[in-house]
Design a protein around this motif. Structure first.
Motif, PDB file in Angstrom:
ATOM      1  N   TRP A   1       0.825  -1.211   0.000  1.00 48.47           N
ATOM      2  CA  TRP A   1       0.000   0.000   0.000  1.00 48.47           C
ATOM      3  C   TRP A   1       0.857   1.258   0.000  1.00 48.47           C
ATOM      4  CZ3 TRP A   1      -4.895   1.454  -0.784  1.00 48.47           C
ATOM      5  CH2 TRP A   1      -5.293   2.716  -0.345  1.00 48.47           C
ATOM      6  N   VAL A   2       1.890   1.290   0.833  1.00 49.33           N
ATOM      7  CA  VAL A   2       2.776   2.458   0.907  1.00 49.33           C
ATOM      8  C   VAL A   2       3.385   2.749  -0.459  1.00 49.33           C
ATOM      9  CG1 VAL A   2       4.922   3.348   1.901  1.00 49.33           C
ATOM     10  CG2 VAL A   2       3.270   2.149   3.362  1.00 49.33           C
ATOM     11  N   GLN A   3       3.832   1.703  -1.158  1.00 48.84           N
ATOM     12  CA  GLN A   3       4.425   1.897  -2.474  1.00 48.84           C
ATOM     13  C   GLN A   3       3.388   2.387  -3.490  1.00 48.84           C
ATOM     14  OE1 GLN A   3       7.509  -1.259  -3.582  1.00 48.84           O
ATOM     15  NE2 GLN A   3       6.389  -2.291  -1.955  1.00 48.84           N
ATOM     16  N   MET A   4       2.199   1.792  -3.434  1.00 50.02           N
ATOM     17  CA  MET A   4       1.164   2.180  -4.383  1.00 50.02           C
ATOM     18  C   MET A   4       0.740   3.629  -4.220  1.00 50.02           C
ATOM     19  SD  MET A   4      -2.333   2.557  -4.884  1.00 50.02           S
ATOM     20  CE  MET A   4      -3.146   1.681  -3.571  1.00 50.02           C
ATOM     21  N   ARG A   5       0.657   4.089  -2.970  1.00 52.49           N
ATOM     22  CA  ARG A   5       0.264   5.479  -2.721  1.00 52.49           C
ATOM     23  C   ARG A   5       1.280   6.458  -3.305  1.00 52.49           C
ATOM     24  NH1 ARG A   5      -3.519   8.277  -2.102  1.00 52.49           N
ATOM     25  NH2 ARG A   5      -2.902   9.441  -0.261  1.00 52.49           N
TER      26      ARG A   5
ATOM     27  N   VAL B   1      -9.996   8.124  -9.638  1.00 53.96           N
ATOM     28  CA  VAL B   1      -9.270   7.074  -8.930  1.00 53.96           C
ATOM     29  C   VAL B   1     -10.185   6.366  -7.933  1.00 53.96           C
ATOM     30  CG1 VAL B   1      -7.321   6.543  -7.427  1.00 53.96           C
ATOM     31  CG2 VAL B   1      -7.100   8.319  -9.183  1.00 53.96           C
ATOM     32  N   HIS B   2     -10.168   5.048  -7.991  1.00 54.39           N
ATOM     33  CA  HIS B   2     -10.839   4.205  -7.001  1.00 54.39           C
ATOM     34  C   HIS B   2      -9.758   3.334  -6.362  1.00 54.39           C
ATOM     35  CE1 HIS B   2     -15.177   4.721  -8.350  1.00 54.39           C
ATOM     36  NE2 HIS B   2     -14.488   5.335  -9.297  1.00 54.39           N
ATOM     37  N   TYR B   3      -9.780   3.259  -5.027  1.00 51.88           N
ATOM     38  CA  TYR B   3      -8.788   2.468  -4.305  1.00 51.88           C
ATOM     39  C   TYR B   3      -9.392   1.160  -3.817  1.00 51.88           C
ATOM     40  CZ  TYR B   3      -5.731   6.578  -4.053  1.00 51.88           C
ATOM     41  OH  TYR B   3      -4.929   7.640  -4.360  1.00 51.88           O
ATOM     42  N   VAL B   4      -8.538   0.135  -3.749  1.00 51.48           N
ATOM     43  CA  VAL B   4      -8.915  -1.149  -3.162  1.00 51.48           C
ATOM     44  C   VAL B   4      -7.809  -1.554  -2.200  1.00 51.48           C
ATOM     45  CG1 VAL B   4      -9.468  -3.573  -3.571  1.00 51.48           C
ATOM     46  CG2 VAL B   4     -10.162  -1.841  -5.244  1.00 51.48           C
ATOM     47  N   CYS B   5      -8.192  -1.895  -0.957  1.00 48.60           N
ATOM     48  CA  CYS B   5      -7.204  -2.281   0.046  1.00 48.60           C
ATOM     49  C   CYS B   5      -7.827  -3.349   0.947  1.00 48.60           C
ATOM     50  CB  CYS B   5      -6.784  -1.064   0.879  1.00 48.60           C
ATOM     51  SG  CYS B   5      -5.424  -1.394   2.038  1.00 48.60           S
ATOM     52  N   THR B   6      -7.003  -3.992   1.738  1.00 48.78           N
ATOM     53  CA  THR B   6      -7.478  -5.020   2.653  1.00 48.78           C
ATOM     54  C   THR B   6      -7.798  -4.466   4.035  1.00 48.78           C
ATOM     55  OG1 THR B   6      -5.169  -5.554   3.169  1.00 48.78           O
ATOM     56  CG2 THR B   6      -6.259  -6.876   1.473  1.00 48.78           C
TER      57      THR B   6
ATOM     58  N   GLU C   1      -7.111   8.445   4.669  1.00 49.06           N
ATOM     59  CA  GLU C   1      -5.914   8.803   3.902  1.00 49.06           C
ATOM     60  C   GLU C   1      -6.241   9.114   2.448  1.00 49.06           C
ATOM     61  OE1 GLU C   1      -1.892   6.523   2.287  1.00 49.06           O
ATOM     62  OE2 GLU C   1      -2.901   5.789   4.100  1.00 49.06           O
ATOM     63  N   VAL C   2      -7.190   8.389   1.861  1.00 46.34           N
ATOM     64  CA  VAL C   2      -7.474   8.545   0.436  1.00 46.34           C
ATOM     65  C   VAL C   2      -8.715   9.407   0.165  1.00 46.34           C
ATOM     66  CG1 VAL C   2      -6.407   6.338  -0.071  1.00 46.34           C
ATOM     67  CG2 VAL C   2      -8.875   6.440   0.291  1.00 46.34           C
TER      68      VAL C   2
ATOM     69  N   TYR D   1      -1.899  -6.580  16.338  1.00 43.70           N
ATOM     70  CA  TYR D   1      -2.107  -5.572  15.301  1.00 43.70           C
ATOM     71  C   TYR D   1      -2.468  -4.239  15.947  1.00 43.70           C
ATOM     72  CZ  TYR D   1      -2.484  -9.743  12.422  1.00 43.70           C
ATOM     73  OH  TYR D   1      -2.235 -10.950  11.814  1.00 43.70           O
ATOM     74  N   THR D   2      -2.175  -3.168  15.252  1.00 39.84           N
ATOM     75  CA  THR D   2      -2.577  -1.836  15.694  1.00 39.84           C
ATOM     76  C   THR D   2      -3.255  -1.128  14.526  1.00 39.84           C
ATOM     77  OG1 THR D   2      -0.508  -0.770  15.005  1.00 39.84           O
ATOM     78  CG2 THR D   2      -0.577  -1.674  17.233  1.00 39.84           C
ATOM     79  N   PRO D   3      -4.201  -0.240  14.801  1.00 43.96           N
ATOM     80  CA  PRO D   3      -4.736   0.599  13.723  1.00 43.96           C
ATOM     81  C   PRO D   3      -3.612   1.399  13.082  1.00 43.96           C
ATOM     82  CG  PRO D   3      -6.081   0.779  15.709  1.00 43.96           C
ATOM     83  CD  PRO D   3      -4.839   0.031  16.090  1.00 43.96           C
ATOM     84  N   GLN D   4      -3.790   1.785  11.828  1.00 45.80           N
ATOM     85  CA  GLN D   4      -2.741   2.480  11.092  1.00 45.80           C
ATOM     86  C   GLN D   4      -2.280   3.745  11.811  1.00 45.80           C
ATOM     87  OE1 GLN D   4      -1.113   1.382   8.513  1.00 45.80           O
ATOM     88  NE2 GLN D   4       0.169   3.197   8.257  1.00 45.80           N
ATOM     89  N   ALA D   5      -3.222   4.508  12.348  1.00 46.67           N
ATOM     90  CA  ALA D   5      -2.847   5.750  13.035  1.00 46.67           C
ATOM     91  C   ALA D   5      -1.981   5.475  14.257  1.00 46.67           C
ATOM     92  CB  ALA D   5      -4.103   6.529  13.436  1.00 46.67           C
ATOM     93  N   GLU D   6      -2.292   4.410  14.992  1.00 41.78           N
ATOM     94  CA  GLU D   6      -1.502   4.048  16.164  1.00 41.78           C
ATOM     95  C   GLU D   6      -0.123   3.545  15.739  1.00 41.78           C
ATOM     96  OE1 GLU D   6      -0.558   3.167  20.243  1.00 41.78           O
ATOM     97  OE2 GLU D   6      -1.803   4.611  19.164  1.00 41.78           O
ATOM     98  N   TRP D   7      -0.078   2.782  14.652  1.00 41.82           N
ATOM     99  CA  TRP D   7       1.207   2.318  14.134  1.00 41.82           C
ATOM    100  C   TRP D   7       2.094   3.508  13.771  1.00 41.82           C
ATOM    101  CZ3 TRP D   7       4.430   2.595   9.980  1.00 41.82           C
ATOM    102  CH2 TRP D   7       5.355   1.565   9.788  1.00 41.82           C
TER     103      TRP D   7
END
Length: 313
Positions: free
Chosen positions: A18-22, A33-38, A45-46, A202-208
């Motif tokens: 995801w980081v690379q794709m962004r 643009v339409h995004y697809v993520c897991t 962010e998008v 796991y942590t939420p993205q913001a916490e990470w």
């Protein structure tokens, strides 16, 4: 472009893909643009671009591939994209497959890591492969972010898709010998339970992001998401590449990634518990903040993508 804007589906699993794709999204400012993520964590962010969330899966979770394929097919049918781009993993595979079957032009960017051979564009029709190097940096501009100071927490992150018992156990053993150190581990699917460190699966993205920014240094597998973040923030990074011989990954591509980035001043490559301990003992001032590359090849990649879209619009 004449008439309605063309649509592109940008697809990646959460994490390094995801980081690379962004980083590539800037090439598609003229498209819808339409995004697809897991993960739904990236919705903010998008925004305001739409995000579709699909299940995660890999070859070790074969049963999960079926619902992933069905959901991805539904997304492709619903959006009817003119272009599909992915930076890898199972969601991207299915999106590219279904997109191509429905007549979309497809682009696969394999990696932003491996110089000489690994970064390729694979387009519908005759295959076009071009090597691109030094494609690091969010915008292609050279910059020297300051190294973080004033926080003693060590943040360990192993990604979300695969366990990394060897690294987690090595860090826990080190923490046992250094009881005054504050170590926080994001375990992912690792089954070893640390007894001398704080940990969470796991942590939420913001916490990470918060943990990453606050850490004095980061310990990680050789994942592109973590590497790019460490260069963005000038964060001292100790990375242990996963090895196929231990079944830590399907091949040794992380060894090649580590070799590619090991020369950066704020990065250390460690291959075993002893080397990890030595790197953790290294004074912070030895981790010199490194200018990220000027990004000529990254700019070339963005221009290639823009040109591809223009040629097929």
């Amino acid at each position: 472009m004449k008439g309605a804007r063309k649509r592109i589906l940008l697809v990646a699993s959460h994490g390094g893909h995801w980081v690379q794709m962004r980083r590539l999204a800037a090439a598609f400012a003229e498209l819808e643009v339409h995004y697809v993520c897991t993960s739904s964590d990236v919705a903010a962010e998008v925004a305001p671009a739409p995000l579709s969330v699909v299940p995660d899966a890999n070859l070790k979770q074969k049963a999960a591939l079926i619902p992933l394929a069905i959901k991805t097919l539904w997304v492709v049918l619903r959006t009817r994209p003119h272009f599909v781009l992915s930076t890898g993993a199972a969601p991207g595979f299915f999106a590219l497959l279904f997109g191509k079957l429905l007549g979309a032009k497809t682009i696969w960017v394999d990696s932003l890591a491996n110089a000489e051979t690994a970064i390729r564009l694979r387009r519908q029709g005759p295959t076009v492969c071009r090597s691109l190097v030094n494609t690091v940096g969010a915008s292609g501009r050279a910059r020297r972010p300051p190294l973080s100071r004033g926080c003693t927490m060590i943040f360990v992150t192993v990604g979300t898709q695969l366990p990394f018992e060897r690294l987690v156990q090595a860090v826990d053993n080190w923490a046992a010998r250094h009881p005054g150190e504050d170590v926080f581990i994001q375990l992912g699917q690792t089954t070893y339970a640390p007894t001398h460190c704080r940990s969470v699966a796991y942590t939420p993205q913001a916490e990470w992001e918060r943990l990453f920014q606050q850490a004095e240094r980061v310990v990680s597998h050789a994942g592109m998401g973590t590497i790019l973040k460490s260069l963005d923030y000038g964060k001292p990074l100790l990375m242990m590449p996963r090895l196929a011989v231990y079944r830590e990954h399907r091949n040794d591509h992380q060894v090649a990634t580590a070799k590619q980035f090991g020369h950066f001043g704020n990065i250390r490559v460690v291959n075993d518990e002893q080397a990890l301990g030595e790197a953790l003992a290294e004074p912070l001032h030895r981790f010199a903040a490194t200018d990220t590359p000027e990004g000529k090849a990254f700019s070339t990649l963005l221009n290639e993508l823009k040109q591809f879209v223009q040629n097929h619009s």
